[in-house]
Design an enzyme around this catalytic site. Sequence first.
Site, PDB file in Angstrom:
ATOM      1  N   ASP A   1      -4.267   4.266  -0.848  1.00  0.00           N
ATOM      2  CA  ASP A   1      -4.265   3.316   0.259  1.00  0.00           C
ATOM      3  C   ASP A   1      -5.195   3.793   1.360  1.00  0.00           C
ATOM      4  O   ASP A   1      -5.518   4.980   1.466  1.00  0.00           O
ATOM      5  CB  ASP A   1      -2.859   3.094   0.794  1.00  0.00           C
ATOM      6  CG  ASP A   1      -2.234   4.370   1.368  1.00  0.00           C
ATOM      7  OD1 ASP A   1      -2.369   5.423   0.707  1.00  0.00           O
ATOM      8  OD2 ASP A   1      -1.623   4.319   2.460  1.00  0.00           O
ATOM      9  N   GLU A  12       0.599   6.363   1.915  1.00  0.00           N
ATOM     10  CA  GLU A  12       0.409   7.544   2.759  1.00  0.00           C
ATOM     11  C   GLU A  12       0.013   7.173   4.177  1.00  0.00           C
ATOM     12  O   GLU A  12       0.497   7.770   5.146  1.00  0.00           O
ATOM     13  CB  GLU A  12      -0.662   8.456   2.135  1.00  0.00           C
ATOM     14  CG  GLU A  12      -0.710   9.860   2.709  1.00  0.00           C
ATOM     15  CD  GLU A  12      -1.638  10.016   3.911  1.00  0.00           C
ATOM     16  OE1 GLU A  12      -1.588  11.062   4.577  1.00  0.00           O
ATOM     17  OE2 GLU A  12      -2.416   9.077   4.185  1.00  0.00           O
TER      18      GLU A  12
END
Length: 871
Positions: free
Chosen positions: A518, A581
Site C-alpha cells: 500500500d 501499513e
Amino acid sequence: MSTQAADVPHPSLSRPLADQHGHPHLFHSLYHKTNSVLSLSADEKYVYSGSQGDDVLVWDKSTFSLKTTLRGHTGSVLALEYASERKWLFSASGDSTIRVWSTETHAPLFILHPHFDTDAGDLFSLAWSSSSSTLYFGCQNTSLQWFTFLPNLGHPPHQQGAPTHQQVLDKALQEAGIASGTATPRRVHKFFDSYPQYTRKPADLEARNPTASSSPSPGLTTPATGGTCLLQPNVQIPLAIIQIPPKNVIWSAHYGYVYCMALSPSIREGSDDQGGIGSSLRLVTGSGDATVKVWDVNSAVPSLQHTFDCGEGAVLAVVVRGDTVYAGCQDGYVKVLDLETRTLSDLYTCSANGQVQRFSATFDLTASWPAHSGIILSSIITHVKLSSGKGGRGKAVLVTGANDDFIKIWDIDPPPKKQPDIEELQRIGPESQPDLSDDILVYALSKFISIPSVSGCLSYREHCRQAAIWLRKCLSQLGAEASLLPTGDTTNPLVLATFRGTQNKRKARRVLVYGHYDVIPASPKGWSSDPFTLYALNGYLYGRGVTDNKGPIMAIACAAAALLRRRALDVDLVMLIEGEEEAGSKHFAQTVKQHKETIGPIDAILVSNSTWISESTPCITYGLRGVVHCQVKISSGGPDLHSGVDGGAAREPMMDIMKLLGTLVDDQQKVTIPSFYDDVRPLTAEERQLFKVLSGVTQTPASSLSAKWREPSLTIHEIEVSGPKNSTVIPSTVQARLSLRIVPDQDVEEICASLQDHLKSKFGDMQSRNTLEINISHTADWWLGNLDDPWFAALESAIRDEWGVEPLRIREGGSIPSVPYLEKEFSCHALHLPMGQSTDQAHLPNERMSLCNLQKGQAVVERFLTSVKDL
C-alpha cells in the site's frame, strides 16, 4: 537513421515489444539541460552523447546516470565514432578538431587537426576502419580527409622493458617521415583564430612561437616535446597533437558539406570476373549536394567508384547493411540504393518533426510515433544489460537524441519465440539458462506502480485488492507458492509467498521478508510526471511507492527468483506483504497469529523499508523508535458561538486545549510527563563515537542525530475546530492530534498510561466546565537490532562485498509497527536493509529510487541468502 537485425531472447516477465498501437516502449530517458543532442555513440558500458554545449556526456548503461563529461572542444560536437578494438572514442566538432579519448579511462589521447584546419570548417562525419586502423572524416569545406594510426599508439606499456608512450610516438613519426618535437605552423584565420586570451589552441601559440620550425612538416606534436599548451580549465592534456598531411586529403570530394559517412566490407555488385565492384572495403559518403558516393579505400588514397544522385535534397544520414545503402534525405525521403538482398529486419528513421518511423524488411511502415518535442538529430542502436549476471549482450534499444535536450531509449527487442517456465529452467541447468533478470525487475515494478494501492481510503479499496492479486500472480510466476490471507471485510489482504530452497538432508533455514504494497495518496500537484506511471530519467525511477515500498519488494523477489533459477537458493524465503501499513496495519497481528502455522517457523526477519542517510554510502539500520498516536478533544457541549456576542463570557475549548498542550513540554521542548525519561537507555561510548563518524558523513551535529534516532520526543501535528473556521467563531469542540516517539527501554503501555494521567491531572487543575476526551489511536513498540548476531554480520558483509565499502550503521527516527511484533511472535531477530538514498522523497511529490540502488539491492539480497544457509 538506424537499423536492427538481431533477435534477442526475452524473459517471460519482460515487457511487451510494443503498445497497442505498435509503438516501442520508452525504456528510459536521459536529460541534460540546454544540451541539444547532436551525436550519439555507444560501447559495452556507456552511451556517449555529443552536445551543442561543446562537451561529450558519458552515460552509464547499467544505471542510466551521468558518469562523467569529456571536455576539451570549443565547438558543438557534431559526430562520434567508437573504435572497439582500440577502446577509443573519436569526437568531431565545429571547432575544426577531432579528439580521441580512451573509453577505459576517459582520458584524452590525441587531438587531430585537419589539413589547413581553419579552412576545413565544421567536421560533420566520422568513420573508423578497424582493418586498416584508419579514421575518415568529412568536412564543411567539402573535403574528405583521413589518418592511419599505428599499432599500440595510445596504449600504455604493460610489461617491463616495453616502449614508452614517447618512444611509440617517435617511431610513428619516423615511419611517417616526420621529425619528432616539431610543431606544425598553419595559416592563421582572421576570424576563427580570434580566441580569448589564455584559451588559445596549441597550434595558435606554436604559430606565434619564434623557435618553431618555419617549414611545413605535417605530422604529430607531443606536449612533452612541443610548445606550451594553454588549454581550458579542467581540461586534461592529450598525449599528442596530430596534423593531417596534405597527401591525406581529397579536395572537393563532394560539391557540398560532407554530412555523413559509413564503412562496409560487403557492398558488392558481383565478383571481379563478372565486371562488378568486387568485395573490397568501401566508404560511403553523403553530402549537401544530394549525392551518395562510394569510395574504394583499400589503397593509400580512396578512389571514387560510383556516385548516386538522390535528387531529394541534402543527404543527412547513411546506413549500410549488407549490399544495401539507406540514405536519409533533407525532404524526408529515405533512398534505398543498390538493392540486391533484403537482410534487414527493421529500419528506423528519425525526422525533424520529432517522429520516429519503423519500416519492415519489405519496406512497409509498421510504426510511427512522436518521440521528441524537437528535431531528432541523432540515433543509434545498441544493447543494454541491466543485471550483473554473465552471458548475453542484453536487450536491443534504439537511442534517439534531439534538440529538446533529451536522449530517449526505446525498447525494440523482438518478442520471445518461447517463454521458458520454471520447470524448463530447472531442467536445462544453470549454465545453459538465459539471463532473465535484465528486464523483469523494472518491468514488474512498472506494473506494480501503475496500481494506485492507496490504503485507508474507501475509493481505493478495489485498487488495493487488485494490487494484492497482481502481486500474488507475479510472485507465482517468479517461482513462489503464493496466496492471499484475508484480514477482514474492510481491510486489505496479506500476500504470502514462499520461495522454497533446495531440499537436502538438513532442514533449510527460513527467512521472513516483511513489506507493504500500500502507498499514501499522490496528488498530481507537485509531480513532474504521472505518480502512478513509472518514469525513468537519468538513472532514477519515479513513481508513488517506488522506494516505499514496492521497489524493495520487487528487488527481493527477483533476488530469490534469480537464485532459484540458478539452483542456488538453499534457504526458504517467505514473503509476507501487507496492504495496510500506511493506515496503521489494522488486523495485521491478528491475521499473522491466525495463519502462523501456514507461515511456518522463521529463523530471521528481513525488512527493507527505509533509506540511507546520504547519497553515496550504503547503510544498515539497527534501530527504530516506537510511537504512540493520541487524539485529545475538549468540548463545551453546546453550539459554536460568535466572539462578538459571547467572547469573554464563554469558557472557550480552544483556550483550554492550548493551555493543556503547553503542559506537555518545557521551554527546551523536553517532555514533562512524570517519569517519562526514567527508562531511556543511556548513551554508550561506542554510540557516541558512531554518531561522531556519522556527523562527518551527513554534516549534521552528532547531538541532532542522537535526538532524532535514540531520544524520545513529542510532536503536536494538528488542531481541528468545529464550525465554519472563520475569525468570528468560538468553536464548541477542539481536537488535537499528537504523537510520542519512544526509545529503548521505555514501555509503550506505561507511556500511554502516563500520558493519559498527566492530561487528566492538568485538565482537572484548570477547573474548566468543558469536557476532556483522550483516545490512544495507535501504538508501535521500538526496535533495536542485535549487532553481535551472525545474521546481522552476514547482511553487513553482503552489503560490503556488493558495494565495495564499509556500510554505515544507522538508526531511524520513524517506526515500523510490524517489525518488533514479528520479532516477538516468531522469537527471532530482525534485520533492516535500507535500499534507497536520502533524497528519494518517500511520501512526497516526485518520489524516486536510483536504478543502481535497486539493482545492487537485489544483488545484496542474493549474496545474503547465499551466505546464511549454514547459520
